[in-house]
Design a protein around this motif. Structure first.
Motif, PDB file in Angstrom:
ATOM      1  N   GLN A 525       0.471  -9.649  -2.143  1.00 34.98           N
ATOM      2  CA  GLN A 525       0.204  -8.978  -3.415  1.00 34.98           C
ATOM      3  C   GLN A 525      -0.245 -10.000  -4.452  1.00 34.98           C
ATOM      4  OE1 GLN A 525       3.590  -7.219  -5.395  1.00 34.98           O
ATOM      5  NE2 GLN A 525       2.314  -5.737  -6.505  1.00 34.98           N
ATOM      6  N   ASN A 526      -1.246  -9.600  -5.262  1.00 33.81           N
ATOM      7  CA  ASN A 526      -1.687 -10.389  -6.408  1.00 33.81           C
ATOM      8  C   ASN A 526      -1.161  -9.692  -7.657  1.00 33.81           C
ATOM      9  OD1 ASN A 526      -3.099 -11.641  -8.525  1.00 33.81           O
ATOM     10  ND2 ASN A 526      -4.864 -12.070  -7.211  1.00 33.81           N
ATOM     11  N   SER A 527      -0.039 -10.224  -8.175  1.00 38.51           N
ATOM     12  CA  SER A 527       0.620  -9.576  -9.314  1.00 38.51           C
ATOM     13  C   SER A 527      -0.222  -9.661 -10.574  1.00 38.51           C
ATOM     14  CB  SER A 527       1.990 -10.222  -9.565  1.00 38.51           C
ATOM     15  OG  SER A 527       2.807 -10.100  -8.418  1.00 38.51           O
ATOM     16  N   TYR A 528      -1.076 -10.693 -10.668  1.00 39.33           N
ATOM     17  CA  TYR A 528      -1.877 -10.866 -11.879  1.00 39.33           C
ATOM     18  C   TYR A 528      -2.887  -9.734 -12.032  1.00 39.33           C
ATOM     19  CZ  TYR A 528      -4.836 -13.117 -15.366  1.00 39.33           C
ATOM     20  OH  TYR A 528      -5.546 -13.390 -16.497  1.00 39.33           O
ATOM     21  N   TYR A 529      -3.542  -9.353 -10.916  1.00 38.85           N
ATOM     22  CA  TYR A 529      -4.539  -8.287 -10.946  1.00 38.85           C
ATOM     23  C   TYR A 529      -3.978  -6.945 -10.481  1.00 38.85           C
ATOM     24  CZ  TYR A 529      -8.056 -11.906 -11.617  1.00 38.85           C
ATOM     25  OH  TYR A 529      -8.801 -12.947 -12.115  1.00 38.85           O
ATOM     26  N   ASN A 530      -2.671  -6.912 -10.076  1.00 42.22           N
ATOM     27  CA  ASN A 530      -2.050  -5.681  -9.567  1.00 42.22           C
ATOM     28  C   ASN A 530      -2.855  -5.116  -8.392  1.00 42.22           C
ATOM     29  OD1 ASN A 530       0.052  -5.739 -11.421  1.00 42.22           O
ATOM     30  ND2 ASN A 530      -1.098  -4.541 -12.947  1.00 42.22           N
ATOM     31  N   ARG A 531      -3.100  -5.991  -7.403  1.00 44.39           N
ATOM     32  CA  ARG A 531      -3.811  -5.585  -6.194  1.00 44.39           C
ATOM     33  C   ARG A 531      -3.034  -6.087  -4.979  1.00 44.39           C
ATOM     34  NH1 ARG A 531      -8.030  -2.130  -7.267  1.00 44.39           N
ATOM     35  NH2 ARG A 531      -9.016  -2.772  -5.298  1.00 44.39           N
ATOM     36  N   THR A 533      -3.503  -6.867  -0.643  1.00 43.06           N
ATOM     37  CA  THR A 533      -4.510  -7.094   0.391  1.00 43.06           C
ATOM     38  C   THR A 533      -3.825  -7.108   1.756  1.00 43.06           C
ATOM     39  OG1 THR A 533      -5.845  -8.426  -1.119  1.00 43.06           O
ATOM     40  CG2 THR A 533      -6.313  -8.627   1.241  1.00 43.06           C
ATOM     41  N   ASN A 602      -8.177  -3.840   0.547  1.00 44.40           N
ATOM     42  CA  ASN A 602      -7.673  -4.195  -0.773  1.00 44.40           C
ATOM     43  C   ASN A 602      -7.464  -2.921  -1.575  1.00 44.40           C
ATOM     44  OD1 ASN A 602      -8.378  -4.898  -3.837  1.00 44.40           O
ATOM     45  ND2 ASN A 602      -7.546  -6.743  -2.880  1.00 44.40           N
ATOM     46  N   PRO A 604      -5.156  -0.954  -5.111  1.00 42.30           N
ATOM     47  CA  PRO A 604      -4.368  -1.187  -6.323  1.00 42.30           C
ATOM     48  C   PRO A 604      -2.882  -1.120  -5.986  1.00 42.30           C
ATOM     49  CG  PRO A 604      -6.025   0.509  -6.677  1.00 42.30           C
ATOM     50  CD  PRO A 604      -5.959   0.268  -5.202  1.00 42.30           C
TER      51      PRO A 604
END
Length: 615
Positions: A525-531, A533, A602, A604
């Motif tokens: 998870q990319n917490s900065y962009y809320n995505r 993968t 990918n 949200p």
């Protein structure tokens, strides 16, 4: 010198010069007329006075002639005395009395007394004696300081007989001296008048030309694009009305120029930001305008296009002429622009003619439409129809062959009949799956099918799907999971996203030949962009690098025969792509031929605390 000559051409100088010339001409006419009249009057008065004296002398000589009769000596003495009396006047230089034989009888001039009783040579006097008529002349006396002398010869007639002639020489120089003084006075007055009138002329000319100069300066400013200044109005006469009209004209031109600039800016903005390319040329086909879209489509720079032939730039000089554009024939062409690293760009070019109201052709317009996507869609549509036709024709042909064999009696064969029926059933199932996939794609394309989303723990959701595959492939496939300890939440349609994962995992298992088969799952998870993968990696055959991006196209197969043999319809990944994009996500692939393929999904993600989820 040039500036001086230019200043002499100004309207103000011309008005002053004309004004002064008019004064000079007027004064000259008046002076000539006045001088002539004055000369005529003065000389006439002078001559009249002399002639009066001559008449008196004639009368007196006639009396003396009667009185003395034959006494010539007494007659001569009395005449001499008479001439002395009249000759003492200042305006008379000499008076003579000459007998018919041109003999001088008497003279009033003492210096000429020696010539008395002598014959004199005086042609005018002789002429008067002979004709009996008076004559006169004016000559310049060299002996007497070049003074003007008026000579009069008057015959003396008694009883129709000429008894002599009276010669009078009078000094008329005083009359001309008086005229010269008057002329000098007139010239001085004229010069003084010219000086005064020149000053007045400059003032009058400045009064007339000042508003005209202001209008000229305003016109120069207008030619430079400045329409804000106004001409000052000094009077309410015709020039003032002209200045007021000029100000109104300047205001109207300013408004018209503002409207023109506004329209030009609007047109430039429209042309610049048009989604189509625009090329405008003159009537010879030379490029005069090209917008950024056209430059981008043609991969050219504006500096290298100005003044060049439009048809040459479009590489249509051999296919289209300006006559064709005017006649409206062959005005639409398809261009293919080759790109090195990208797919070729396809451009549809349409031509039109710019014609004035007078019918004169002013130029040409080329409109460039980027039809790459449209052509690609049309090609895909044609390919899709061909693929659907092929995919349907293949099972139908197989089914038709087996059914015809059964009709011909194969159904009675206990070994062949069940096998034919099984194949027919499999082809039917395959055709049914194909139709269902097509219907699903159609619904998703038309956005008829609703996607009911809910927030789920994606870790748990993915784990349940993998467990289901582990149950069916627990002996021949290894499933490696690499999930974070923290739960990742996302909003998805469970059944749709499950279909995507089933399709991807099934392909990962289906196209592996190694034993045991291996499928790896990586979730982060990319917490900065809320995505989030998800990577699903297999160790199968792999895909050639040039074909990786096409595996999500409809009906696209790397190995059509093998895929069809494995029961694939060629729509699974296309459906998966539609579903993922409907979730505002992306799906793509990386592959190395012979080493395997990795599918990336990918999506949200939602920021939800796990404690709140459990509650």
């Amino acid at each position: 010198m040039k500036n001086l000559f230019k200043s002499l051409q100004s309207l103000q100088i011309k008005l002053v010069v004309i004004y002064v010339l008019l004064i000079i001409v007027g004064m000259q006419i008046i002076g000539v007329y006045f001088t002539n009249v004055l000369e005529r009057d003065l000389t006439g008065n002078f001559k009249t006075n002399i002639e009066t004296q001559i008449d008196l002398i004639e009368t007196r000589i006639e009396e003396i002639n009667e009185e003395y009769g034959d006494d010539r000596a007494g007659f001569q003495a009395e005449v001499q005395k008479l001439l002395y009396d009249y000759g003492n006047r200042s305006d008379i230089d000499e008076i003579r009395f000459v007998n018919p034989d041109s003999v001088l009888i008497a003279t009033s001039k003492l210096s000429n007394e020696s010539s008395v009783n002598s014959t004199i040579k005086a042609p005018k006097t002789k002429e008067s004696l002979d004709t009996g008529l008076s004559n006169d002349e004016i000559f310049v006396s060299v002996e007497d300081d070049s003074k003007r002398m008026w000579i009069v010869n008057a015959p003396l007639i008694v009883e129709d007989r000429v008894i002599g002639a009276i010669y009078v020489a009078s000094n008329i120089e005083s009359v001309y001296q008086q005229l010269e003084k008057i002329n000098n006075t007139f010239i001085i007055a004229t010069i003084l008048s010219l000086f005064i009138t020149s000053i007045l002329g400059i003032f009058v000319a400045r009064t007339i030309t000042k508003p005209i100069i202001n209008m000229r300066n305003q016109a120069l400013l207008m030619s430079e694009g400045n329409y804000t200044s106004r001409v000052q109005i000094y009077s309410d006469d015709e020039i003032g009305q002209l200045a007021e009209s000029f100000n109104i004209l300047s205001k109207r031109v300013q408004e018209a120029q503002a409207n023109t600039e506004s329209e030009k800016n609007r047109l430039d903005s429209v042309i610049t930001h048009m989604s189509d390319g625009i090329i405008a040329s003159d009537r010879r086909g030379r490029i005069r305008l090209i917008n950024d879209m056209a430059l981008g489509l043609l991969n050219l720079q504006a500096e290298e296009l100005q003044g060049r032939d439009m048809l040459e730039i479009l590489n249509l000089q051999n296919d289209v002429t300006t006559e064709d554009i005017v006649e409206g024939t062959e005005i639409s062409h398809l261009l293919v622009i080759e790109n090195k690293d990208e797919e070729d760009t396809m451009i549809r070019v349409n031509f039109s003619t710019i014609v004035k109201d007078t019918g004169f052709i002013n130029g040409y317009i080329a409109v460039l439409h980027d039809v790459t996507e449209q052509e690609r869609i049309d090609a895909e549509r044609r390919e899709f129809v061909a693929n659907v036709s092929h995919e349907l024709r293949t099972p139908l042909t197989s089914m038709k062959s087996y059914i015809e064999a059964l009709q011909d009696g194969a159904w009675q064969d206990e070994e062949i009949a069940p096998r034919f029926l099984k194949v027919t059933h499999e082809e039917t199932e395959r055709m049914s799956r194909l139709v269902e996939d097509l219907l699903q794609l159609s619904c998703m394309d038309s956005e008829v099918e609703e996607i009911n989303k809910e927030i789920v723990n994606f870790n748990m959701f993915l784990d349940r799907i993998i467990e289901r595959f582990e149950m069916t492939h627990k002996e021949d496939v290894q499933f490696i999971k690499n999930f974070p300890n923290t739960a990742i939440f996302t909003e998805i349609a469970i059944d749709k996203m499950g279909q995507v994962l089933d399709n991807v995992i099934s392909n990962a298992i289906k196209y592996q030949q190694r034993e045991p088969k291996r499928v790896e799952f990586y979730l982060q998870q990319n917490s900065y962009y809320n995505r989030l993968t998800l990577r699903i990696k297999d160790y199968g055959l792999g895909i050639p690098n040039s074909k990786v991006d096409r595996i999500f196209d409809r009906f696209y197969r790397i190995d059509k025969a093998r895929t069809r043999k494995m029961g694939g319809t060629g729509l699974g990944l296309a459906i998966s792509k539609e579903i993922v994009e409907a979730h505002d996500g992306k799906i793509w692939a990386n592959s190395i031929e012979g080493e395997g393929t990795t599918i990336f999904i990918n999506l949200p993600s939602e920021v939800i605390n796990e404690d709140d989820w459990d509650v």
